[in-house]
Design a protein around this motif. Structure first.
Motif, PDB file in Angstrom:
ATOM      1  N   ILE A  26       0.758  -1.178   0.098  1.00  0.00           N
ATOM      2  CA  ILE A  26      -0.106  -0.055   0.055  1.00  0.00           C
ATOM      3  C   ILE A  26       0.931   1.321   0.123  1.00  0.00           C
ATOM      4  N   ARG A  27       2.184   1.172   0.643  1.00  0.00           N
ATOM      5  CA  ARG A  27       2.915   2.344   0.459  1.00  0.00           C
ATOM      6  C   ARG A  27       3.245   2.754  -1.107  1.00  0.00           C
ATOM      7  N   PHE A  28       3.649   1.620  -1.753  1.00  0.00           N
ATOM      8  CA  PHE A  28       4.096   1.627  -3.010  1.00  0.00           C
ATOM      9  C   PHE A  28       2.943   2.287  -4.003  1.00  0.00           C
ATOM     10  N   LEU A  29       1.625   1.653  -3.560  1.00  0.00           N
ATOM     11  CA  LEU A  29       0.538   2.153  -4.401  1.00  0.00           C
ATOM     12  C   LEU A  29       0.140   3.572  -4.019  1.00  0.00           C
ATOM     13  N   ALA A  30       0.173   3.968  -2.896  1.00  0.00           N
ATOM     14  CA  ALA A  30       0.030   5.483  -2.399  1.00  0.00           C
ATOM     15  C   ALA A  30       0.913   6.423  -3.200  1.00  0.00           C
ATOM     16  N   ASP A  31       2.116   5.918  -3.215  1.00  0.00           N
ATOM     17  CA  ASP A  31       3.353   6.967  -3.828  1.00  0.00           C
ATOM     18  C   ASP A  31       3.065   6.633  -5.342  1.00  0.00           C
ATOM     19  N   TYR A  32       2.671   5.840  -5.709  1.00  0.00           N
ATOM     20  CA  TYR A  32       2.115   5.817  -7.424  1.00  0.00           C
ATOM     21  C   TYR A  32       0.861   6.774  -7.518  1.00  0.00           C
ATOM     22  N   LEU A  33      -0.242   6.759  -6.666  1.00  0.00           N
ATOM     23  CA  LEU A  33      -1.253   7.686  -6.809  1.00  0.00           C
ATOM     24  C   LEU A  33      -0.730   9.277  -6.515  1.00  0.00           C
ATOM     25  N   ASN A  34       0.038   9.286  -5.653  1.00  0.00           N
ATOM     26  CA  ASN A  34       0.635  10.620  -5.282  1.00  0.00           C
ATOM     27  C   ASN A  34       1.728  11.374  -6.631  1.00  0.00           C
ATOM     28  N   GLY A  35       1.861  10.299  -7.442  1.00  0.00           N
ATOM     29  CA  GLY A  35       2.811  10.742  -8.566  1.00  0.00           C
ATOM     30  C   GLY A  35       4.245  10.649  -8.345  1.00  0.00           C
ATOM     31  N   ASP A  36       4.707   9.609  -7.445  1.00  0.00           N
ATOM     32  CA  ASP A  36       6.082   9.105  -7.137  1.00  0.00           C
ATOM     33  C   ASP A  36       6.871  10.069  -6.528  1.00  0.00           C
ATOM     34  N   VAL A  37       6.403  10.461  -5.162  1.00  0.00           N
ATOM     35  CA  VAL A  37       7.120  11.734  -4.640  1.00  0.00           C
ATOM     36  C   VAL A  37       8.185  10.903  -3.434  1.00  0.00           C
ATOM     37  N   TYR A  38       7.901   9.771  -3.029  1.00  0.00           N
ATOM     38  CA  TYR A  38       8.682   9.305  -2.060  1.00  0.00           C
ATOM     39  C   TYR A  38       9.793   8.369  -2.439  1.00  0.00           C
ATOM     40  N   TYR A  39       9.548   7.207  -3.064  1.00  0.00           N
ATOM     41  CA  TYR A  39      10.712   6.366  -3.338  1.00  0.00           C
ATOM     42  C   TYR A  39      11.333   6.709  -4.780  1.00  0.00           C
ATOM     43  N   LYS A  40      12.366   6.246  -4.809  1.00  0.00           N
ATOM     44  CA  LYS A  40      13.294   6.406  -6.305  1.00  0.00           C
ATOM     45  C   LYS A  40      12.585   5.660  -7.112  1.00  0.00           C
ATOM     46  N   THR A  41      12.362   6.174  -8.499  1.00  0.00           N
ATOM     47  CA  THR A  41      11.695   5.392  -9.497  1.00  0.00           C
ATOM     48  C   THR A  41      12.479   5.406 -10.692  1.00  0.00           C
ATOM     49  N   ALA A  42      12.513   4.351 -11.759  1.00  0.00           N
ATOM     50  CA  ALA A  42      13.522   4.333 -12.813  1.00  0.00           C
ATOM     51  C   ALA A  42      12.397   4.716 -13.973  1.00  0.00           C
TER      52      ALA A  42
END
Ligand code: ADP
Ligand code: GN1
Ligand code: MG
Length: 365
Positions: A313-329
Motif C-alpha cells: 500500500i505504500r508503493f500504491l499510495a506513492d504511485y497515486l501521489n505521483g512518485d514523490v517518495y521512492y526513487k523510481t526508474a
C-alpha cells in the motif's frame, strides 16, 4: 546528467569526502547500491586506505538526521563489546566535528566504513542465503534485546503502523494527484478488502500483548551484506529504533521468500519460496527464541503478510501521489512494485497453514 554536469558533481563529491578525510588522496567516488531512499557512493582512496561509503541522507524522508546519528552512535558503541562475526558499519567523523556534513545547498552527508569484501543480493537463489540472512538479522534482534527502546529516536513516526499507512492510502485515493486511480481500481480493491483482517497485530501491540523493542525496521534482503557464503553485516540503520520483532521477521520474509525481484514486471515469476521461508525462519527464530514472549511466539506467522501488505500500500499510495517518495526508474515503477506485493500476498495466503506449521515446529508449540 550530461558530461559537464557530471564533472562538476564529481568535483563537489570529492570536496565533501575531503571534509571527512582531509589528508587522504581520493581515487574515485562511484554511485553504489540499489537503495530507494538515500544517495549512496563508494569512495576509493589512493594507496591502500580502506574504502568508505558516502551517503547523502534524504532529508525529505528523514527530517531529523541528527536523530539518525544519535541512534547509530548508540548502537555502534553498544555493539563494540559484541564478539560475533557480524557487524554494523561505523560512522566516520567530520574533520571539523560531529558526524554530519552540511553542504552549501543544505545537503546532509555522512560517511561510513565500507564493509570489506562484501556484497548484497536482491533475490534469494539458494537456501544458504536465506539461512544466513536469518543468522544475520537474528543476531541483530538478539543483540538489541537488552536495549531500552524509549532511548532511541523514532526516525519516521508510525513507520509500520498499519492504520497510519491505510490513512495515507485513503488520502492518496482521495487526492488522486497524478490522475492514475481510474486505471488501477482493481488493485486498490484488492488491498482495501484485506485491511480489517490485518489490523489484528496493531490491536495486539496497542493492548500491550507484544512488547516494543529496539528493532531494525527495514530488513529487506538488500540491507544485509554477505562475504563469501556468510552473512557479515547488517546495514541501513536509518529506521532502527522502537518497533516489534514481527516487523523485522515479516519484512525479511517479504523479500527472502520472493522468487523474483521486488519490481519484477512478469508476475508469473513471483512466487513464494517455501524452502527459503523455512531456512530463514529456522535461523532467525533460533536466535530470538529465548527473548520471545509467549504472546510474540504465537503470531509470528501473521507478520509476512502484514509487512508485504504495508509495502504494497505504500508503493500504491506513492504511485497515486505521483512518485514523490521512492526513487523510481520509469513511470509505472511503483505500480509494478505494488503489484508484486499483491501477488506475493496471494501466494502467502495460500501457504498460511504451512507458514504457521513451520513456526510451530521451530518454536515447539
Ligand atoms: P538506502 O537507505 O537508500 O537503502 P543503504 O544504506 O541501504 O541505502 O545503502 C544502499 C546500498 O549500498 C546497500 O544495499 C549496499 O549494497 C550498499 N552499502 C551501504 N552501506 C554499505 C557499507 N557500509 N558497506 C558496503 N556496502 C554498503
Ligand atoms: C525503502 O531504504 P531502503 O531502500 O532499504 C524503505 C523501506 C521499504 C523498502 C522497499 C525509509 O528501503 O521501508 O520497505 O524501500 N525505507 C524507507 O524496498 O522508507
Ligand atoms: Mg537500503
Amino acid at each position: 546528467m550530461d558530461a559537464n554536469a557530471f564533472f562538476i558533481f564529481s568535483i563537489m563529491l570529492n570536496k565533501i569526502v575531503k571534509e571527512f578525510f582531509p589528508l587522504k588522496g581520493i581515487s574515485e567516488v562511484l554511485p553504489f547500491g540499489d537503495g530507494h531512499i538515500n544517495d549512496t557512493y563508494k569512495v576509493i582512496f589512493e594507496g591502500d586506505a580502506a574504502p568508505c561509503i558516502l551517503q547523502k541522507i534524504n532529508v525529505a524522508v528523514f527530517t531529523n538526521p541528527q536523530g539518525l546519528v544519535a541512534n547509530h552512535i548508540k548502537i555502534q558503541e553498544f555493539l563494540e563489546a559484541d564478539e560475533s562475526d557480524l557487524e554494523i558499519p561505523s560512522l566516520c567523523p567530520v574533520a571539523s566535528g560531529g558526524y554530519l556534513f552540511i553542504d552549501d545547498s543544505e545537503g546532509v552527508w555522512r560517511m561510513m566504513n565500507f564493509i570489506s569484501d562484501s556484497y548484497s543480493i536482491g533475490i534469494v537463489k539458494e537456501n544458504w542465503q536465506a539461512s544466513q540472512a536469518g543468522r544475520g538479522y537474528g543476531w541483530f534482534a538478539n543483540a538489541c534485546s537488552s536495549l531500552d527502546a524509549s532511548l532511541f529516536v523514532e526516525a519516521i513516526k508510525d513507520f509500520h503502523r498499519l492504520s497510519f499507512r491505510l490513512r495515507q492510502l485513503d488520502e492518496a485515493i482521495e487526492g488522486d494527484r497524478a490522475g492514475r486511480l481510474d486505471d488501477i481500481r482493481e488493485l486498490v480493491d484488492f488491498y482495501k478488502a484485506r485491511q480489517d483482517k490485518l489490523m489484528l497485530i496493531e490491536k495486539m501491540v496497542d493492548a500491550g500483548e507484544i512488547p516494543q523493542r529496539v528493532v531494525h525496521n527495514d530488513t529487506k534482503i538488500d540491507n544485509l551484506l554477505f562475504r563469501g557464503e556468510k552473512a557479515c553485516a547488517v546495514i541501513d540503520l536509518d529506521t532502527m529504533g522502537p518497533g516489534i520483532l514481527y516487523y523485522d521477521f515479516g519484512d525479511s520474509i517479504r523479500t527472502i521468500s520472493n522468487t523474483a525481484a521486488e519490481d519484477e514486471k512478469d508476475l508469473a515469476k513471483v512466487n513464494f519460496n517455501a524452502d527459503a521461508y523455512r531456512e530463514f525462519a529456522s535461523a532467525y527464530l533460533e536466535q530470538v527464541r529465548s527473548i520471545s514472549t509467549p504472546g510474540e511466539a504465537g503470531s509470528y506467522y501473521l507478520a509476512p503478510v502484514l509487512m508485504t501488505y504495508i509495502m504494497g500500500i505504500r508503493f500504491l499510495a506513492d504511485y497515486l501521489n505521483g512518485d514523490v517518495y521512492y526513487k523510481t526508474a520509469y513511470p509505472d515503477h511503483n505500480l509494478v512494485r505494488s503489484s508484486v506485493q499483491r501477488r506475493l500476498i496471494e501466494c502467502m495466503e495460500e501457504k498460511e497453514d504451512y507458514m504457521k506449521e513451520v513456526i510451530g515446529q521451530i518454536l515447539g508449540s
